[in-house]
Design a protein around this motif. Sequence first.
Motif, PDB file in Angstrom:
ATOM      1  N   LYS A   2      -9.625  -3.487   4.535  1.00 29.72           N
ATOM      2  CA  LYS A   2      -9.682  -2.646   3.349  1.00 29.72           C
ATOM      3  C   LYS A   2      -8.685  -1.489   3.474  1.00 29.72           C
ATOM      4  O   LYS A   2      -8.428  -0.995   4.572  1.00 29.72           O
ATOM      5  CB  LYS A   2     -11.084  -2.056   3.167  1.00 29.72           C
ATOM      6  N   THR A   4      -7.848   2.400   3.023  1.00 27.21           N
ATOM      7  CA  THR A   4      -8.650   3.614   3.139  1.00 27.21           C
ATOM      8  C   THR A   4      -8.209   4.617   2.085  1.00 27.21           C
ATOM      9  O   THR A   4      -7.056   5.040   2.056  1.00 27.21           O
ATOM     10  CB  THR A   4      -8.494   4.238   4.537  1.00 27.21           C
ATOM     11  N   LYS A   5      -9.131   5.000   1.233  1.00 26.25           N
ATOM     12  CA  LYS A   5      -8.805   5.943   0.158  1.00 26.25           C
ATOM     13  C   LYS A   5      -8.733   7.367   0.702  1.00 26.25           C
ATOM     14  O   LYS A   5      -9.548   7.776   1.529  1.00 26.25           O
ATOM     15  CB  LYS A   5      -9.845   5.843  -0.958  1.00 26.25           C
ATOM     16  N   ALA A 322      -4.186   5.382  -1.228  1.00 24.24           N
ATOM     17  CA  ALA A 322      -4.915   4.675  -0.181  1.00 24.24           C
ATOM     18  C   ALA A 322      -3.908   4.267   0.895  1.00 24.24           C
ATOM     19  O   ALA A 322      -2.734   4.039   0.596  1.00 24.24           O
ATOM     20  CB  ALA A 322      -5.634   3.453  -0.738  1.00 24.24           C
ATOM     21  N   CYS A 324      -3.167   2.329   5.050  1.00 22.88           N
ATOM     22  CA  CYS A 324      -3.592   1.480   6.165  1.00 22.88           C
ATOM     23  C   CYS A 324      -2.408   1.332   7.105  1.00 22.88           C
ATOM     24  O   CYS A 324      -1.276   1.723   6.774  1.00 22.88           O
ATOM     25  CB  CYS A 324      -4.076   0.111   5.690  1.00 22.88           C
TER      26      CYS A 324
END
Length: 339
Positions: A2, A4-5, A322, A324
């Motif tokens: 996912k 990450t916000k 967001a 990553c």
Amino acid sequence: MKLTKCELNPILKPNPANPWESLCVLNPAVIYKEDEKLFYMLYRAAGNDETHYIYIGLATSKDGIHFTREGDEPLIAPDKNGADGGGTEDPRVIKLGDYFYLTYASRVFAPGQYWRKDAKSYGFKPEYGPSVLLYNNTETHLAVSNDLRHWKKMGRITSAKDDDRDVVIFPEKINGYFYRTSRPTYRCGEGYPNKNPAIWMTRSNDLLEWDEPLELFYQGQEDWESFKVGASCPPLKTSRGWLMLYHGVSAKDRAYRVGAFLLDLQNPGKILAKSHKPLMEPTLSYETEGYYNGCVFPTGNVVKDGTLYVYYGAADHFIGLATCSIDELVEGLWKEDRV
């Protein structure tokens, strides 16, 4: 995996002091200018007028999180008597050589406040068309700059009959050709291999004139992308292939979610890996409550010091970020989601 916000989301909000961006800011193009050590964000914006003319503003940042607006006027505005008279929407930006190339969606007439039940339509409908006047279809336009601050509009690069948007150009020539993906809304249903709006690919040796025929690249297969899919951010070159983020819309809840492809470096129409589950979906209030409830819509990505920065429109109201590790994302796709 996912995304990450950012805890500071939304990182850009409407500015009530400027009428042209007082209602919403969203769907930004973002690129990092190495010589200035600066993130440039070109963002979609609109004021609280019923016609809902759409503009592009400019903001910059040293860290990719805290952005400062560069002036009180739009960077790019619609020519209200021209082909992009309704607005300049959803920009994406790449660099080729010493120049920057911006694609943006546009309509001949302003779209009106489309989320309202009493939304009005604008313009006129001549008996004999053309179709862009009859239906206010979307076309995608190209603009060129050498400094990200001064832009030359070049005109449309998609068919006026396709209602075509989400145009993403690959940031280098591949085997002598430019490649792009897009989402031609009307190329679906009877007579087409795809039931719903899908991602198509084409190539060209000229950035303004694109070859026919378009080829179907990808149609939604997962439940979360069952209504339609479209490309999101310009592709990023990695050791495993082109990383391209895309969005999918579910037929069940009409929410926008985010996925990713890995594409062959020499044959970008070949999908090597694809995320089966969303990398990001609308879960927070600024993503679920707005002018399109339930929407995360990326249009810009930057890689800096091994981190992938993904910039997205949230509920057609705000701009979010967001992140990553790009290596972890790419290796995760390669190991777990190869086609």
